[in-house]
Motif scaffolding. Structure first.
Motif, PDB file in Angstrom:
ATOM      1  N   LYS A  52      11.287 -17.054  53.415  1.00 49.36           N
ATOM      2  CA  LYS A  52      11.002 -18.239  52.660  1.00 49.36           C
ATOM      3  C   LYS A  52      10.035 -17.977  51.657  1.00 49.36           C
ATOM      4  N   LEU A  53       9.449 -16.882  51.415  1.00 42.61           N
ATOM      5  CA  LEU A  53       8.504 -16.482  50.615  1.00 42.61           C
ATOM      6  C   LEU A  53       8.794 -15.476  49.587  1.00 42.61           C
ATOM      7  N   TYR A  68       7.465 -20.471  47.769  1.00 45.20           N
ATOM      8  CA  TYR A  68       7.602 -20.771  49.088  1.00 45.20           C
ATOM      9  C   TYR A  68       8.605 -21.623  49.323  1.00 45.20           C
ATOM     10  N   SER A  76      10.386 -26.575  47.649  1.00 39.83           N
ATOM     11  CA  SER A  76       9.856 -25.364  47.717  1.00 39.83           C
ATOM     12  C   SER A  76       8.297 -25.740  46.761  1.00 39.83           C
TER      13      SER A  76
END
Length: 136
Positions: free
Chosen positions: A22-23, A114, A121
């Motif tokens: 996710k990052l 993120y 996001s």
């Protein structure tokens, strides 16, 4: 302008990396250096060649006659000019009144992205510029 110039060297690097599913992080860095042994001076005053030519040397003066800018027998002591009461011989300014400099520039940027969901996001971006000029 005779005896003037500027050099420029640059280097850039960048990349991105998934720290987790996710990052993501993305970073870039650029370094630039300008340097010159003699860079023309601007502004009002005697070190500016154009100022001397436009303001103090008339159209009746052939500046190519001023290429030998020292008075005979007084080399290094007295410049030769069409009028010794006024400003500098333009060739004297170009070859003796040197204005060198170095300028270092660094530009950086980093972005964190993120992903909460497929459609949402959050992005954090930061950058920095560092400029350092040195007269030599």
């Amino acid at each position: 302008m005779p005896n003037t110039g500027v050099n420029n060297s640059s280097f850039s690097i960048g990349g991105n990396y998934n720290l987790s599913p996710k990052l993501n992080v993305d970073a870039k860095l650029t370094y630039n250096r300008e340097y010159s042994d003699n860079y023309p001076t601007i502004g009002y005053g005697p070190p500016n060649i154009l100022y001397n030519l436009i303001l103090w040397i008339g159209t009746d003066v052939d500046i190519t006659d001023l290429k030998n800018y020292w008075l005979p027998g007084q080399e290094g002591l007295q410049q030769r000019n069409y009028n010794l009461s006024w400003y500098n011989n333009p060739y004297f300014v170009a070859y003796e009144y040197l204005n060198g400099y170095k300028k270092n520039n660094a530009f950086g940027q980093i972005t964190f992205d993120y992903k909460f969901t497929k459609d949402l996001s959050l992005k954090f971006r930061n950058g920095s510029t560092n400029i350092r000029k040195i007269q030599i």
